[in-house]
Design a protein around this motif. Structure first.
Motif: not given
Length: 325
Positions: A112-121
């Motif tokens: 369950y990645p956070t939105p912040e992690a996905v944006i960074s990716q």
């Protein structure tokens, strides 16, 4: 004098209703955006080192894109209320995702990645995703173009020549329902390269919807129009170009839309089985290494691209069918 006054009152009432409808479409996205920003700002993140700026920027981007689309929207078929509803759904889903993963911890763990992690990716893998997209688009364009060419041609000929239709109709009844995805192992084994097998699978998946839609569209044309054209001495080429093809175009575009949807499904499936490039390969590789941040990033990236392509296809349909309005 009384009639003029009545007409003026009606005009004022209609204008007031129009203004009210335009204002109403702004209410819920604005309120939800404000609530989202407030919650993200007030509720602390589970990870103290995480900045609120990326997710706040995403909320702001969605809202300002909504404002721009509504402001420039002149399409009567897509009213501002519909755009407002779509924006509300996007904002709500993003807010729930942020609250569940990064604020309250309802969905935690590496899957369950956070939105912040996905944006960074996204920012880290932007160039890599673009290169994978180029590979995917090459396969998609090749397979889908062949399906369009053969689907429309054979569909038209099968409706025009009854003998050919008596062959193709039973063939489509038997072969069209077979899921093309089950042919992937055989295509990879029999064809000389993965690219050829992928193009073949995409072609098969998109061909049958386009063929059937074209066949039904041409066969459904009132024969009296064609008989009248022949009486006037219209050539066969002109008959197809001026009467048959325009009349069947609405049905053809239905097949093109279904074919495009199936092409994306088959493209991703094929890339996840035997490719060394493509967005499907990107997701499969991330899954193998348990990197679900990349998995979610790839899924969202595919969703954005598919949405863009489908919007483009609908605009083409409206352009070519503008004479119906």
């Amino acid at each position: 004098m009384e009639t003029i006054s009545t007409n003026q009152t009606k005009a004022d009432g209609a204008g007031a209703r129009t203004i009210k409808l335009k204002l109403n479409c702004y209410i819920f996205p604005t309120i939800l955006s404000a609530v989202a920003v407030l919650l993200v700002t007030i509720i602390p993140s589970l990870d103290s080192g995480t900045s609120n700026i990326p997710v706040l920027s995403l909320f702001g981007t969605i809202y300002f894109v909504f404002l721009a689309v509504v402001f420039f929207n002149r399409n009567e078929e897509t009213p501002n209320r519909a755009i407002s509803d779509i924006t509300v759904v996007l904002l709500f889903l993003l807010l729930v995702w942020e609250m569940a993963t990064n604020r309250f911890g309802w969905a935690t763990g590496f899957i369950y990645p956070t939105p912040e992690a996905v944006i960074s990716q996204f920012t880290q893998d932007g160039k890599e995703l673009f290169h994978h997209l180029v590979s995917s688009v090459g396969l998609l364009a090749s397979g889908y173009s062949l399906a369009v060419l053969f689907g429309i041609s054979l569909g038209t000929l099968s409706a025009w020549y009854r003998r050919l239709g008596r062959i193709m109709n039973p063939a489509s009844s038997v072969l069209a329902p077979i899921p093309p995805i089950i042919l992937i192992p055989y295509a990879i084994a029999l064809l000389p390269s993965f690219r050829a097998s992928s193009i073949f699978i995409i072609f098969i998946g998109a061909f049958w919807p386009i063929f059937v839609a074209t066949l039904n569209g041409v066969a459904g044309i009132d024969r009296r129009y064609m008989d009248s054209a022949r009486t006037l001495g219209v050539s066969t080429f002109t008959l197809f170009r001026k009467i048959i093809f325009p009349a069947a175009l609405s049905s053809i575009f239905t097949g093109l839309t279904i074919g495009m949807t199936l092409s994306f499904i088959l493209l991703t499936s094929a890339e996840m089985i035997g490719a060394n490039a493509g967005v499907g390969f990107y997701i499969k590789l991330a899954t193998d290494f348990g990197n679900y941040t990349k998995v979610v990033t790839g899924i969202i990236f595919i969703g954005i691209f598919v949405t863009f392509v489908m919007i483009l296809l609908r605009r083409l349909e409206k352009h070519f069918l503008r004479w119906q309005r």
